[in-house]
Design a protein around this motif. Structure first.
Motif, PDB file in Angstrom:
ATOM      1  N   GLY A 182      40.543  19.270  66.731  1.00 17.38           N
ATOM      2  CA  GLY A 182      41.201  18.295  67.570  1.00 17.38           C
ATOM      3  C   GLY A 182      40.344  17.135  67.622  1.00 17.38           C
ATOM      4  N   GLU A 183      40.851  15.999  68.435  1.00 18.87           N
ATOM      5  CA  GLU A 183      40.225  14.747  68.388  1.00 18.87           C
ATOM      6  C   GLU A 183      39.310  14.373  69.718  1.00 18.87           C
ATOM      7  OE1 GLU A 183      42.570  11.443  66.782  1.00 18.87           O
ATOM      8  OE2 GLU A 183      43.919  12.865  66.110  1.00 18.87           O
ATOM      9  N   GLY A 184      38.530  13.747  69.454  1.00 19.40           N
ATOM     10  CA  GLY A 184      37.523  13.399  70.826  1.00 19.40           C
ATOM     11  C   GLY A 184      36.974  12.199  70.623  1.00 19.40           C
ATOM     12  N   ALA A 233      28.124  15.715  69.562  1.00 13.88           N
ATOM     13  CA  ALA A 233      29.330  16.319  68.672  1.00 13.88           C
ATOM     14  C   ALA A 233      29.230  18.032  68.734  1.00 13.88           C
ATOM     15  CB  ALA A 233      29.084  15.812  67.501  1.00 13.88           C
ATOM     16  N   ALA A 234      28.040  18.523  68.966  1.00 13.20           N
ATOM     17  CA  ALA A 234      27.986  19.891  68.908  1.00 13.20           C
ATOM     18  C   ALA A 234      28.622  20.483  70.131  1.00 13.20           C
ATOM     19  CB  ALA A 234      26.502  20.120  69.241  1.00 13.20           C
ATOM     20  N   HIS A 235      29.032  19.698  71.222  1.00 12.33           N
ATOM     21  CA  HIS A 235      29.902  20.298  72.417  1.00 12.33           C
ATOM     22  C   HIS A 235      31.090  19.669  71.973  1.00 12.33           C
ATOM     23  CE1 HIS A 235      25.721  20.773  73.765  1.00 12.33           C
ATOM     24  NE2 HIS A 235      26.174  21.423  74.804  1.00 12.33           N
ATOM     25  N   ALA A 265      20.139   4.731  79.595  1.00 13.42           N
ATOM     26  CA  ALA A 265      20.947   5.083  78.277  1.00 13.42           C
ATOM     27  C   ALA A 265      21.703   6.326  78.775  1.00 13.42           C
ATOM     28  CB  ALA A 265      20.089   5.021  77.159  1.00 13.42           C
ATOM     29  N   TRP A 266      22.823   6.386  78.193  1.00 12.50           N
ATOM     30  CA  TRP A 266      23.619   7.649  78.041  1.00 12.50           C
ATOM     31  C   TRP A 266      24.655   7.894  77.043  1.00 12.50           C
ATOM     32  CZ3 TRP A 266      24.267   3.791  81.696  1.00 12.50           C
ATOM     33  CH2 TRP A 266      25.410   3.975  82.148  1.00 12.50           C
ATOM     34  N   ALA A 267      25.046   9.147  77.228  1.00 17.50           N
ATOM     35  CA  ALA A 267      26.092   9.454  76.170  1.00 17.50           C
ATOM     36  C   ALA A 267      27.015  10.472  76.527  1.00 17.50           C
ATOM     37  CB  ALA A 267      25.443  10.177  74.860  1.00 17.50           C
ATOM     38  N   THR A 268      28.367  10.365  76.390  1.00 17.74           N
ATOM     39  CA  THR A 268      29.310  11.310  76.790  1.00 17.74           C
ATOM     40  C   THR A 268      30.123  11.780  75.470  1.00 17.74           C
ATOM     41  OG1 THR A 268      30.863   9.634  77.448  1.00 17.74           O
ATOM     42  CG2 THR A 268      29.503   9.963  79.155  1.00 17.74           C
ATOM     43  N   ALA A 269      30.979  12.818  75.842  1.00 16.94           N
ATOM     44  CA  ALA A 269      31.855  13.209  74.953  1.00 16.94           C
ATOM     45  C   ALA A 269      32.939  13.633  75.391  1.00 16.94           C
ATOM     46  CB  ALA A 269      31.164  14.479  73.827  1.00 16.94           C
ATOM     47  N   ALA A 270      34.202  13.472  75.225  1.00 18.91           N
ATOM     48  CA  ALA A 270      35.340  13.594  76.151  1.00 18.91           C
ATOM     49  C   ALA A 270      36.455  13.877  74.970  1.00 18.91           C
ATOM     50  CB  ALA A 270      35.938  12.772  76.998  1.00 18.91           C
ATOM     51  N   GLN A 271      37.322  14.602  75.466  1.00 14.64           N
ATOM     52  CA  GLN A 271      38.610  14.682  74.584  1.00 14.64           C
ATOM     53  C   GLN A 271      39.442  13.328  74.491  1.00 14.64           C
ATOM     54  OE1 GLN A 271      41.334  18.060  76.304  1.00 14.64           O
ATOM     55  NE2 GLN A 271      42.735  17.677  74.382  1.00 14.64           N
ATOM     56  N   ALA A 272      40.054  13.140  73.314  1.00 20.05           N
ATOM     57  CA  ALA A 272      40.646  11.981  73.080  1.00 20.05           C
ATOM     58  C   ALA A 272      42.108  12.060  73.650  1.00 20.05           C
ATOM     59  CB  ALA A 272      40.559  11.494  71.718  1.00 20.05           C
ATOM     60  N   ALA A 273      42.848  10.965  73.707  1.00 14.64           N
ATOM     61  CA  ALA A 273      44.316  10.798  74.152  1.00 14.64           C
ATOM     62  C   ALA A 273      44.928  11.437  73.003  1.00 14.64           C
ATOM     63  CB  ALA A 273      44.878   9.486  74.748  1.00 14.64           C
ATOM     64  N   MET A 276      43.652  22.278  78.357  1.00 13.72           N
ATOM     65  CA  MET A 276      42.396  22.185  78.847  1.00 13.72           C
ATOM     66  C   MET A 276      41.466  20.670  78.418  1.00 13.72           C
ATOM     67  SD  MET A 276      39.892  23.792  80.685  1.00 13.72           S
ATOM     68  CE  MET A 276      38.360  24.418  80.291  1.00 13.72           C
ATOM     69  N   THR A 277      41.121  20.159  79.247  1.00 13.15           N
ATOM     70  CA  THR A 277      40.347  18.925  78.767  1.00 13.15           C
ATOM     71  C   THR A 277      38.876  19.128  78.904  1.00 13.15           C
ATOM     72  OG1 THR A 277      40.438  18.111  81.124  1.00 13.15           O
ATOM     73  CG2 THR A 277      41.815  17.096  79.312  1.00 13.15           C
ATOM     74  N   TRP A 278      38.058  18.724  77.929  1.00 18.19           N
ATOM     75  CA  TRP A 278      36.817  18.925  77.925  1.00 18.19           C
ATOM     76  C   TRP A 278      35.906  17.640  78.206  1.00 18.19           C
ATOM     77  CZ3 TRP A 278      34.663  16.596  73.581  1.00 18.19           C
ATOM     78  CH2 TRP A 278      35.597  16.409  72.665  1.00 18.19           C
TER      79      TRP A 278
END
Ligand code: PLP
Length: 295
Positions: free
Chosen positions: A101-103, A94-96, A121-129, A1-3
């Motif tokens: 695991g790594e993001g 980071a709270a999300h 301006a925006w910020a994103t968080a996602a799963q790392a490869a 599951m990616t996030w």
């Protein structure tokens, strides 16, 4: 599951006295369209960014990334970012992130909409490869001419060579060229024969008992991962140095690595088609350190 997670910031002026910026953040659907068609980041790549590694929910080296964001903003004549606002945006992202695991958290500051009043301006968080294989087995690199001499950044600051701008089309083209040549990644070299950096990573060499990296005043990005690793190496008593490094030194080095916030330390296993030995033990110790919580 990616996030994935995304939030838009209303950029605060750098002298904004507020201490809590929660009301300046708006969570958005990371899969839905969010930018205006007039955005100069998408039309011209006119903006800056940062990619912060996240390990087990902990964003790494946030201060170094925010300082570089401010440095890039100054080089690009963008309004100075309010670092506490961005720090809180990183914490919200980071709270999300999952606790294991790594993001990767990305921060983007764009010139904004054409004729618009303010930057976007925006910020994103996602799963790392999954980078475990490359950390262990290494990367095959080719040297590619960056097309300018070592003194170009000083003579032509408008080229923005030390800024982390959104204009990465050239960097991506270099990686495609490396793949065409049967390698995984590139090392840029100046037209007068000095090594610089990879398209998305810094270069570190071990020469006998010293660790050296190209000086950031040669128009390269000052890598937060390299900086952190050098602090660690110095604390262990190793000699570290910023130098002007001729291309010939790359093949002659006892070991070499590409370093970056998400892939971390990737040992170089071949240069221009010639295999070079990788130091597995040292690389594993680098990545153990880089995967530990770092501030
Ligand atoms: N050099 C370039 C051109 C980069 O794009 C990057 C990271 O994306 C780096 C170096 C390494 O910087 P950091 O270690 O802060 O990720």
């Amino acid at each position: 599951m990616t996030w994935r997670y995304a939030l838009v910031l209303e950029p605060a002026a750098s002298d904004d006295p507020r201490t809590d910026f929660a009301t300046t953040f708006r969570e958005i659907d990371p899969e839905a369209p969010a930018l205006s068609v007039g955005e100069l980041s998408t039309q011209r790549g006119d903006g800056i960014f940062e990619s912060i590694g996240v390990v087990d929910g902990h964003p790494q080296e946030v201060t170094a990334h925010l300082e570089r964001l401010a440095h890039s903003a100054a080089l690009c004549d963008l309004p100075a970012p309010h670092l506490e606002q961005w720090r809180q945006a990183v914490a919200a992202a980071a709270a999300h992130c999952p606790a294991a695991g790594e993001g990767v958290i990305k921060l983007i500051l764009s010139r904004g909409v054409e004729h618009g009043p303010a930057p976007t301006a925006w910020a994103t968080a996602a799963q790392a490869a999954d980078n475990s294989a490359v950390r262990e087995h290494g990367v095959r690199v080719v040297t590619l001419d960056r097309g300018y001499a070592i003194d170009t950044p000083a003579r032509a600051p408008w080229l923005l060579l030390g800024a982390k701008t959104l204009s990465y089309a050239v960097n991506m083209a270099a990686i495609r060229e490396a793949r065409r040549r049967g390698a995984d990644d590139a090392v840029f070299v100046t037209s007068d024969g000095f090594v610089l950096e990879a398209p998305t990573a810094s270069l570190v060499l071990r020469v006998a008992d010293r660790f050296v990296t190209p000086a950031p005043n040669a128009g390269i990005l000052h890598g937060t991962t390299q900086l952190s690793l050098f602090e660690h190496l110095a604390a262990l008593g190793h000699a570290t140095a910023y130098e002007t490094i001729p291309v010939t030194a790359l093949a002659e080095a006892d070991a070499a690595w590409l370093l970056s916030s998400v892939r971390l330390a990737a040992p170089i296993s071949a240069i221009d088609g010639v295999e070079v030995p990788i130091d597995r033990e040292l690389t594993a110790s680098f990545n153990d350190y880089l995967l530990s919580p770092r501030t």
